[in-house]
Design a protein around this motif. Structure first.
Motif, PDB file in Angstrom:
ATOM      1  N   ASN A 118      -1.291   0.046   5.020  1.00 31.60           N
ATOM      2  CA  ASN A 118      -2.089  -0.550   3.951  1.00 31.60           C
ATOM      3  C   ASN A 118      -2.395  -2.000   4.307  1.00 31.60           C
ATOM      4  OD1 ASN A 118      -1.936   1.798   2.305  1.00 31.60           O
ATOM      5  ND2 ASN A 118       0.123   1.190   1.662  1.00 31.60           N
ATOM      6  N   LEU A 119      -3.634  -2.406   4.071  1.00 32.98           N
ATOM      7  CA  LEU A 119      -4.058  -3.767   4.391  1.00 32.98           C
ATOM      8  C   LEU A 119      -4.576  -4.482   3.152  1.00 32.98           C
ATOM      9  CD1 LEU A 119      -6.100  -3.097   7.667  1.00 32.98           C
ATOM     10  CD2 LEU A 119      -3.700  -3.799   7.489  1.00 32.98           C
ATOM     11  N   GLU A 120      -4.325  -5.792   3.114  1.00 34.08           N
ATOM     12  CA  GLU A 120      -4.900  -6.639   2.064  1.00 34.08           C
ATOM     13  C   GLU A 120      -5.133  -8.023   2.624  1.00 34.08           C
ATOM     14  OE1 GLU A 120      -4.056  -8.543  -2.393  1.00 34.08           O
ATOM     15  OE2 GLU A 120      -2.547  -7.268  -1.459  1.00 34.08           O
ATOM     16  N   ARG A 121      -6.339  -8.551   2.411  1.00 32.61           N
ATOM     17  CA  ARG A 121      -6.653  -9.930   2.795  1.00 32.61           C
ATOM     18  C   ARG A 121      -6.012 -10.883   1.790  1.00 32.61           C
ATOM     19  NH1 ARG A 121     -11.516 -10.116   5.642  1.00 32.61           N
ATOM     20  NH2 ARG A 121     -10.979 -12.319   5.951  1.00 32.61           N
ATOM     21  N   SER A 122      -5.747 -12.111   2.224  1.00 30.42           N
ATOM     22  CA  SER A 122      -5.123 -13.093   1.340  1.00 30.42           C
ATOM     23  C   SER A 122      -6.089 -13.522   0.238  1.00 30.42           C
ATOM     24  CB  SER A 122      -4.668 -14.315   2.136  1.00 30.42           C
ATOM     25  OG  SER A 122      -5.750 -14.898   2.819  1.00 30.42           O
ATOM     26  N   LEU A 123      -5.515 -13.953  -0.875  1.00 30.69           N
ATOM     27  CA  LEU A 123      -6.302 -14.367  -2.036  1.00 30.69           C
ATOM     28  C   LEU A 123      -7.108 -15.635  -1.758  1.00 30.69           C
ATOM     29  CD1 LEU A 123      -3.799 -13.958  -5.008  1.00 30.69           C
ATOM     30  CD2 LEU A 123      -5.992 -12.791  -4.772  1.00 30.69           C
ATOM     31  N   LYS A 124      -8.248 -15.724  -2.421  1.00 31.08           N
ATOM     32  CA  LYS A 124      -9.016 -16.966  -2.466  1.00 31.08           C
ATOM     33  C   LYS A 124      -8.999 -17.467  -3.903  1.00 31.08           C
ATOM     34  CE  LYS A 124     -12.295 -15.738   1.231  1.00 31.08           C
ATOM     35  NZ  LYS A 124     -11.754 -14.385   1.509  1.00 31.08           N
ATOM     36  N   ILE A 125      -9.123 -18.777  -4.075  1.00 38.30           N
ATOM     37  CA  ILE A 125      -9.184 -19.339  -5.420  1.00 38.30           C
ATOM     38  C   ILE A 125     -10.376 -18.725  -6.157  1.00 38.30           C
ATOM     39  CG2 ILE A 125      -9.504 -21.434  -6.777  1.00 38.30           C
ATOM     40  CD1 ILE A 125      -6.819 -21.268  -5.386  1.00 38.30           C
ATOM     41  N   LEU A 157      -6.970 -11.406 -10.132  1.00 39.32           N
ATOM     42  CA  LEU A 157      -5.565 -11.076  -9.896  1.00 39.32           C
ATOM     43  C   LEU A 157      -5.271  -9.761 -10.608  1.00 39.32           C
ATOM     44  CD1 LEU A 157      -2.898 -12.027  -8.642  1.00 39.32           C
ATOM     45  CD2 LEU A 157      -2.402 -13.220 -10.780  1.00 39.32           C
ATOM     46  N   GLY A 158      -5.490  -8.643  -9.896  1.00 42.66           N
ATOM     47  CA  GLY A 158      -5.391  -7.343 -10.543  1.00 42.66           C
ATOM     48  C   GLY A 158      -4.022  -6.711 -10.479  1.00 42.66           C
ATOM     49  N   GLY A 159      -3.175  -7.124  -9.517  1.00 43.84           N
ATOM     50  CA  GLY A 159      -1.844  -6.547  -9.408  1.00 43.84           C
ATOM     51  C   GLY A 159      -0.815  -7.522  -9.948  1.00 43.84           C
ATOM     52  N   HIS A 160       0.041  -8.037  -9.054  1.00 41.62           N
ATOM     53  CA  HIS A 160       0.946  -9.127  -9.419  1.00 41.62           C
ATOM     54  C   HIS A 160       1.074 -10.038  -8.202  1.00 41.62           C
ATOM     55  CE1 HIS A 160       3.888  -6.510  -7.343  1.00 41.62           C
ATOM     56  NE2 HIS A 160       4.664  -7.562  -7.239  1.00 41.62           N
ATOM     57  N   LEU A 161       1.630 -11.210  -8.378  1.00 47.06           N
ATOM     58  CA  LEU A 161       1.722 -12.153  -7.264  1.00 47.06           C
ATOM     59  C   LEU A 161       2.680 -11.623  -6.196  1.00 47.06           C
ATOM     60  CD1 LEU A 161       1.790 -15.601  -9.082  1.00 47.06           C
ATOM     61  CD2 LEU A 161      -0.077 -14.596  -7.751  1.00 47.06           C
ATOM     62  N   VAL A 162       2.135 -11.483  -4.991  1.00 49.69           N
ATOM     63  CA  VAL A 162       2.889 -10.943  -3.857  1.00 49.69           C
ATOM     64  C   VAL A 162       2.802 -11.943  -2.716  1.00 49.69           C
ATOM     65  CG1 VAL A 162       2.969  -9.073  -2.157  1.00 49.69           C
ATOM     66  CG2 VAL A 162       2.395  -8.566  -4.544  1.00 49.69           C
ATOM     67  N   THR A 163       3.923 -12.219  -2.060  1.00 45.87           N
ATOM     68  CA  THR A 163       3.948 -13.208  -0.983  1.00 45.87           C
ATOM     69  C   THR A 163       3.821 -12.600   0.402  1.00 45.87           C
ATOM     70  OG1 THR A 163       6.369 -13.155  -0.762  1.00 45.87           O
ATOM     71  CG2 THR A 163       5.440 -14.704  -2.372  1.00 45.87           C
ATOM     72  N   GLY A 164       4.161 -11.320   0.542  1.00 48.81           N
ATOM     73  CA  GLY A 164       4.202 -10.716   1.867  1.00 48.81           C
ATOM     74  C   GLY A 164       5.498 -11.001   2.590  1.00 48.81           C
ATOM     75  N   CYS A 198       6.520  -4.383  -5.121  1.00 46.81           N
ATOM     76  CA  CYS A 198       5.527  -4.149  -4.084  1.00 46.81           C
ATOM     77  C   CYS A 198       6.149  -3.277  -3.002  1.00 46.81           C
ATOM     78  CB  CYS A 198       5.049  -5.473  -3.495  1.00 46.81           C
ATOM     79  SG  CYS A 198       3.626  -5.290  -2.391  1.00 46.81           S
ATOM     80  N   LEU A 199       5.573  -2.102  -2.776  1.00 46.33           N
ATOM     81  CA  LEU A 199       6.066  -1.148  -1.782  1.00 46.33           C
ATOM     82  C   LEU A 199       4.978  -0.873  -0.757  1.00 46.33           C
ATOM     83  CD1 LEU A 199       7.804   1.337  -4.246  1.00 46.33           C
ATOM     84  CD2 LEU A 199       8.968  -0.172  -2.616  1.00 46.33           C
ATOM     85  N   ASP A 200       5.276  -1.167   0.516  1.00 46.58           N
ATOM     86  CA  ASP A 200       4.294  -1.009   1.587  1.00 46.58           C
ATOM     87  C   ASP A 200       2.974  -1.684   1.236  1.00 46.58           C
ATOM     88  OD1 ASP A 200       5.923   0.207   3.401  1.00 46.58           O
ATOM     89  OD2 ASP A 200       4.889   2.131   3.424  1.00 46.58           O
ATOM     90  N   GLY A 201       3.068  -2.843   0.582  1.00 37.78           N
ATOM     91  CA  GLY A 201       1.881  -3.636   0.267  1.00 37.78           C
ATOM     92  C   GLY A 201       1.141  -3.217  -0.974  1.00 37.78           C
ATOM     93  N   THR A 202       1.723  -2.279  -1.755  1.00 35.27           N
ATOM     94  CA  THR A 202       1.063  -1.772  -2.963  1.00 35.27           C
ATOM     95  C   THR A 202       1.798  -2.251  -4.205  1.00 35.27           C
ATOM     96  OG1 THR A 202       0.569   0.243  -1.707  1.00 35.27           O
ATOM     97  CG2 THR A 202       0.157   0.300  -4.066  1.00 35.27           C
ATOM     98  N   SER A 203       1.090  -2.888  -5.133  1.00 33.78           N
ATOM     99  CA  SER A 203       1.673  -3.334  -6.393  1.00 33.78           C
ATOM    100  C   SER A 203       1.862  -2.136  -7.312  1.00 33.78           C
ATOM    101  CB  SER A 203       0.760  -4.364  -7.067  1.00 33.78           C
ATOM    102  OG  SER A 203       1.241  -4.687  -8.365  1.00 33.78           O
ATOM    103  N   LEU A 204       3.111  -1.908  -7.746  1.00 34.50           N
ATOM    104  CA  LEU A 204       3.419  -0.752  -8.581  1.00 34.50           C
ATOM    105  C   LEU A 204       4.296  -1.167  -9.748  1.00 34.50           C
ATOM    106  CD1 LEU A 204       4.204   1.754  -5.691  1.00 34.50           C
ATOM    107  CD2 LEU A 204       2.145   1.740  -7.119  1.00 34.50           C
ATOM    108  N   GLY A 259      -1.174  -7.160  -4.027  1.00 32.73           N
ATOM    109  CA  GLY A 259      -0.682  -5.798  -3.922  1.00 32.73           C
ATOM    110  C   GLY A 259      -1.753  -4.757  -4.180  1.00 32.73           C
ATOM    111  N   LEU A 260      -3.038  -5.169  -4.157  1.00 33.61           N
ATOM    112  CA  LEU A 260      -4.144  -4.225  -4.278  1.00 33.61           C
ATOM    113  C   LEU A 260      -4.716  -3.981  -2.885  1.00 33.61           C
ATOM    114  CD1 LEU A 260      -5.981  -5.436  -7.504  1.00 33.61           C
ATOM    115  CD2 LEU A 260      -4.170  -3.739  -7.258  1.00 33.61           C
ATOM    116  N   VAL A 261      -4.511  -2.802  -2.361  1.00 37.60           N
ATOM    117  CA  VAL A 261      -4.898  -2.468  -0.991  1.00 37.60           C
ATOM    118  C   VAL A 261      -6.413  -2.406  -0.872  1.00 37.60           C
ATOM    119  CG1 VAL A 261      -4.767  -0.659   0.780  1.00 37.60           C
ATOM    120  CG2 VAL A 261      -2.736  -1.233  -0.595  1.00 37.60           C
TER     121      VAL A 261
END
Length: 210
Positions: free
Chosen positions: A86-93, A97-104, A150-156, A4-6
Motif C-alpha cells: 500500500n502506498l500513500e504520498r505525504s500530506l500537503k497543507i 484529513l480523511g483517516g487519522h494522523l499517521v507518522t509512518g 494503522c495497519l500496513d499503511g491503512t487507517s482502520l 492512512g488513506l491508500v
C-alpha cells in the motif's frame, strides 16, 4: 505525515541484498514528475525516502532505502520481487484529513490470526471481512475499542479488544483498492498505534515516575 488513506498499490520489482541497508524498487502509477528526490512515501506503513525515480510505463518506479531499524522492526525485510504494498504520498497543507494522523513510524509487527467473511443482507458490492489480529504485549496497551490504528499503511477503526488481540472490519471498497483483499491468517502486518495514545501513555509514565 500521512492519513492512512491508500492512494495506490505498488509492486516491488527489485530488492538489494543486505541486513543493515536495502535498496528497494517499487513500481507505481504515480506521475514521476510529481515525486521529488527526498520525498517521503508511506510504503506498506513505513515512511521511506525516495532516492531515485524514473518514468515506467503509465507511471513510474521509485527507489527507497530501508536501514537497519526499519528492517528490524517491520516486515520490509520480508519483501521480495512481486510483493504488493500500500502506498500513500505525504500530506500537503490544505489536504483533506480523511483517516487519522499517521507518522509512518512503525511500532512493531502484528499477525492476522483469523479472517471471516461478513455478509450484510443482499449487499451487491461484495462481503466485508473481519480480521482478528494479535499484537506484541508492549503494543497492546495502546489499542482501544473504537480507537484508530494503522495497519500496513491503512487507517482502520478498532472494533473489539481482548487482551493482546483486536478486530477490525474491512469494507468491500478497501478490500478492492488495497492489499487487504489478499490478506489471510498468518500474514504479518506493520502496525502504528494512534499518535495521541502513544503520547498519553508517555505522559502518564512520566507523571507516575515523578
Amino acid at each position: 505525515m500521512f492519513t492512512g488513506l491508500v492512494t495506490d498499490v505498488g509492486r516491488v520489482s527489485a530488492v538489494s541484498e543486505g541486513t543493515s541497508l536495502r535498496r528497494i524498487r517499487i513500481e507505481s502509477t504515480y506521475d514521476p514528475a510529481s515525486i521529488a528526490l527526498g520525498a517521503s512515501i508511506a510504503c506498506g506503513g513505513p515512511c521511506l525516502t525516495v532516492v531515485d525515480v524514473q518514468r515506467h510505463g503509465n507511471g513510474c518506479w521509485f527507489e527507497v532505502d530501508a536501514a537497519a531499524e526499519t528492517l528490524d522492526r517491520t516486515t520490509v525485510l520480508e519483501w521480495q520481487e512481486g510483493t504488493r504494498v500500500n502506498l500513500e504520498r505525504s500530506l500537503k497543507i490544505g489536504d483533506e484529513l480523511g483517516g487519522h494522523l499517521v507518522t509512518g513510524h512503525i511500532d512493531g509487527v502484528a499477525t492476522i490470526i483469523a479472517r471471516e467473511a461478513v455478509t450484510a443482507g443482499d449487499n451487491p458490492w461484495g462481503p466485508t471481512a473481519r480480521f482478528d489480529i494479535k499484537v506484541p504485549p508492549q503494543i497492546a496497551q495502546f489499542i482501544a475499542e473504537k480507537g484508530s490504528v494503522c495497519l500496513d499503511g491503512t487507517s482502520l477503526t478498532v472494533n473489539t479488544v481482548d487482551n493482546d488481540c483486536f478486530s477490525v472490519l474491512i469494507i468491500p471498497h478497501t478490500l478492492s483498492v488495497t492489499t487487504w483483499g489478499e490478506r489471510k491468517a498468518g500474514d504479518r502486518l506493520n502496525i502504528e498505534v494512534d499518535l495521541m495514545a502513544r503520547y498519553a501513555a508517555r505522559l502518564a509514565d512520566a507523571r507516575n515516575a515523578g
